[in-house]
Design a protein around this motif. Structure first.
Motif, PDB file in Angstrom:
ATOM      1  N   ILE A 189       0.843  -1.204   0.000  1.00 41.00           N
ATOM      2  CA  ILE A 189       0.000   0.000   0.000  1.00 41.00           C
ATOM      3  C   ILE A 189       0.876   1.251   0.000  1.00 41.00           C
ATOM      4  N   ALA A 190       1.924   1.241   0.828  1.00 44.68           N
ATOM      5  CA  ALA A 190       2.814   2.406   0.921  1.00 44.68           C
ATOM      6  C   ALA A 190       3.542   2.664  -0.403  1.00 44.68           C
ATOM      7  N   LYS A 191       3.961   1.582  -1.063  1.00 48.78           N
ATOM      8  CA  LYS A 191       4.659   1.730  -2.355  1.00 48.78           C
ATOM      9  C   LYS A 191       3.715   2.182  -3.458  1.00 48.78           C
ATOM     10  N   LYS A 192       2.466   1.709  -3.391  1.00 48.93           N
ATOM     11  CA  LYS A 192       1.483   2.019  -4.432  1.00 48.93           C
ATOM     12  C   LYS A 192       0.956   3.448  -4.309  1.00 48.93           C
ATOM     13  N   ASN A 193       1.057   4.005  -3.107  1.00 45.57           N
ATOM     14  CA  ASN A 193       0.554   5.359  -2.854  1.00 45.57           C
ATOM     15  C   ASN A 193       1.258   6.355  -3.781  1.00 45.57           C
ATOM     16  N   PRO A 194       0.513   7.114  -4.607  1.00 39.93           N
ATOM     17  CA  PRO A 194       1.150   8.054  -5.545  1.00 39.93           C
ATOM     18  C   PRO A 194       1.967   9.133  -4.839  1.00 39.93           C
ATOM     19  N   ASP A 195       1.592   9.445  -3.582  1.00 41.64           N
ATOM     20  CA  ASP A 195       2.341  10.459  -2.820  1.00 41.64           C
ATOM     21  C   ASP A 195       3.592   9.883  -2.175  1.00 41.64           C
ATOM     22  N   ASP A 254       5.224   5.921   6.010  1.00 41.94           N
ATOM     23  CA  ASP A 254       4.586   4.605   5.873  1.00 41.94           C
ATOM     24  C   ASP A 254       5.573   3.564   5.363  1.00 41.94           C
ATOM     25  N   LEU A 255       6.410   3.969   4.411  1.00 42.54           N
ATOM     26  CA  LEU A 255       7.437   3.050   3.898  1.00 42.54           C
ATOM     27  C   LEU A 255       8.410   2.653   5.011  1.00 42.54           C
ATOM     28  N   ALA A 256       8.849   3.643   5.784  1.00 42.06           N
ATOM     29  CA  ALA A 256       9.816   3.385   6.865  1.00 42.06           C
ATOM     30  C   ALA A 256       9.222   2.443   7.908  1.00 42.06           C
ATOM     31  N   ILE A 257       7.962   2.679   8.284  1.00 44.19           N
ATOM     32  CA  ILE A 257       7.292   1.817   9.273  1.00 44.19           C
ATOM     33  C   ILE A 257       7.188   0.385   8.749  1.00 44.19           C
ATOM     34  N   SER A 258       6.810   0.242   7.471  1.00 42.07           N
ATOM     35  CA  SER A 258       6.649  -1.099   6.882  1.00 42.07           C
ATOM     36  C   SER A 258       7.976  -1.847   6.845  1.00 42.07           C
ATOM     37  N   TYR A 259       9.021  -1.175   6.349  1.00 42.77           N
ATOM     38  CA  TYR A 259      10.345  -1.814   6.296  1.00 42.77           C
ATOM     39  C   TYR A 259      10.810  -2.224   7.698  1.00 42.77           C
ATOM     40  N   PHE A 260      10.589  -1.329   8.664  1.00 36.99           N
ATOM     41  CA  PHE A 260      11.025  -1.602  10.033  1.00 36.99           C
ATOM     42  C   PHE A 260      10.306  -2.818  10.612  1.00 36.99           C
ATOM     43  N   LYS A 261       8.990  -2.854  10.447  1.00 39.55           N
ATOM     44  CA  LYS A 261       8.206  -3.960  11.003  1.00 39.55           C
ATOM     45  C   LYS A 261       8.626  -5.301  10.395  1.00 39.55           C
ATOM     46  N   ILE A 262       8.851  -5.302   9.066  1.00 40.85           N
ATOM     47  CA  ILE A 262       9.270  -6.541   8.400  1.00 40.85           C
ATOM     48  C   ILE A 262      10.672  -6.938   8.865  1.00 40.85           C
ATOM     49  N   GLY A 263      11.567  -5.951   8.964  1.00 44.15           N
ATOM     50  CA  GLY A 263      12.931  -6.213   9.410  1.00 44.15           C
ATOM     51  C   GLY A 263      12.984  -6.795  10.806  1.00 44.15           C
ATOM     52  N   LYS A 264      12.207  -6.209  11.730  1.00 40.56           N
ATOM     53  CA  LYS A 264      12.199  -6.699  13.111  1.00 40.56           C
ATOM     54  C   LYS A 264      11.589  -8.102  13.212  1.00 40.56           C
ATOM     55  N   LEU A 265      10.591  -8.372  12.371  1.00 44.27           N
ATOM     56  CA  LEU A 265       9.991  -9.710  12.383  1.00 44.27           C
ATOM     57  C   LEU A 265      11.004 -10.737  11.871  1.00 44.27           C
ATOM     58  N   TYR A 266      11.705 -10.402  10.783  1.00 48.10           N
ATOM     59  CA  TYR A 266      12.754 -11.307  10.293  1.00 48.10           C
ATOM     60  C   TYR A 266      13.842 -11.500  11.350  1.00 48.10           C
ATOM     61  N   GLN A 267      14.147 -10.426  12.094  1.00 48.05           N
ATOM     62  CA  GLN A 267      15.152 -10.520  13.150  1.00 48.05           C
ATOM     63  C   GLN A 267      14.710 -11.518  14.220  1.00 48.05           C
TER      64      GLN A 267
END
Length: 298
Positions: free
Chosen positions: A125-131, A136-149
């Motif tokens: 959703i964050a990547k698709k957002n035209p703005d 939102d991108l930073a939050i998404s990357y962080f959440k995925i990174g911490k879960l992988y960690q």
């Protein structure tokens, strides 16, 4: 005032909106019973009015409210109801918020597959957002990174945590950079890369000093103390713990201070400095006994 006006005009949607606003205010004040009453009232009124947007808002508010008080079952139920409606009304901003919160709740249930699916949905959703909302991108990357960690998938964790770092570097977001460098350092320490962990903690330290952020300075010096303890560099470890105590504020939790006192007592014991070891153990024990008495009183 909004509620009084809405009641006067018998506008159920406006009443629901006012109850949601009141619930949010009570939630911020930690008045959870009043918050719950207003969110539930908002949901009932919006359902009678058949106002999808207000129903969506009410379910979302309830989902986040139950998340804060750690009621996993009710949080998941309300967030999933909000998800169904948000997909109908196609509000990408709200869908992003729901996906992140659902992911967090699934993590708490240890359903990592569903949590990852929610975080990836949020990233899409964050990547698709035209703005291209970089927060939102930073939050998404962080959440995925911490879960992988937490799943000990090292390469994937590094990739996503570094994507968050890139965004904050680009924006010169010092608060974000403190968080990023601390997280990356914590990850490196966990896998035994002490050299890079210390470098990244020191980078975080530099930004925290520039921001005069006492809470983060206490936290990072405590992390450095633990890192040096694991390296058996006890002189540097005790120095960092002493420095951490210079930055005590009312935002530093009792549990954090207790841990710092306990670690300092342990280091002094290893160094055979028994007087100092006893002094810090007594400080630790006083706080520990105080916390136990408070819990028993409650």
């Amino acid at each position: 005032t909004a509620l009084i006006v809405a009641k006067k005009h018998v506008n159920l949607s406006e009443q629901a909106n006012a109850h949601n606003l009141l619930g949010t205010i009570y939630e911020q004040q930690n008045k959870y019973d009043s918050a719950s009453y207003n969110f539930v009232r908002a949901l009932r009124l919006s359902q009678i009015a058949k106002d999808k947007n207000e129903i969506l808002s009410s379910y979302l508010h309830l989902g986040i409210y139950y998340k804060k008080i750690d009621n996993i079952t009710n949080s998941l139920f309300n967030l999933l109801e909000a998800m169904k409606i948000s997909e109908e009304v196609r509000d990408s901003s709200i869908l992003f918020t729901i996906s992140i919160n659902l992911g967090t709740m699934y993590e708490r249930t240890l359903d990592h597959a569903k949590a990852m699916a929610c975080y990836n949905k949020a990233l899409y959703i964050a990547k698709k957002n035209p703005d291209k909302d970089e927060d939102d991108l930073a939050i998404s990357y962080f959440k995925i990174g911490k879960l992988y960690q937490s799943l000990e998938k090292i390469d994937s964790a590094k990739y996503y945590l570094n994507e968050t770092l890139k965004i904050h570097l680009k924006r010169n977001d010092t608060a974000g950079l403190i968080f990023d460098y601390s997280n990356i350092a914590s990850f490196e320490a966990k896998v035994g890369d002490f050299v890079n962990a210390e470098k990244n903690y020191n980078k975080a330290l530099g930004f925290a000093l520039a921001n005069s952020d006492s809470l983060r300075l206490n936290m990072i010096h405590s992390y450095l103390g633990q890192l040096n303890f694991e390296k058996k560099d006890y002189n540097k470890a005790i120095k960092n713990y002493h420095t951490a105590l210079l930055y005590l504020t009312n935002l530093v939790s009792k549990e954090t201070i207790m841990l710092q006192y306990y670690k300092m007592s342990e280091i002094y014991r290893i160094q055979k400095k028994y007087k100092e070891a006893l002094d810090y153990y007594i400080l630790y024990k006083k706080m520990s006994d105080s916390s136990i008495n408070m819990k028993e009183t409650k």
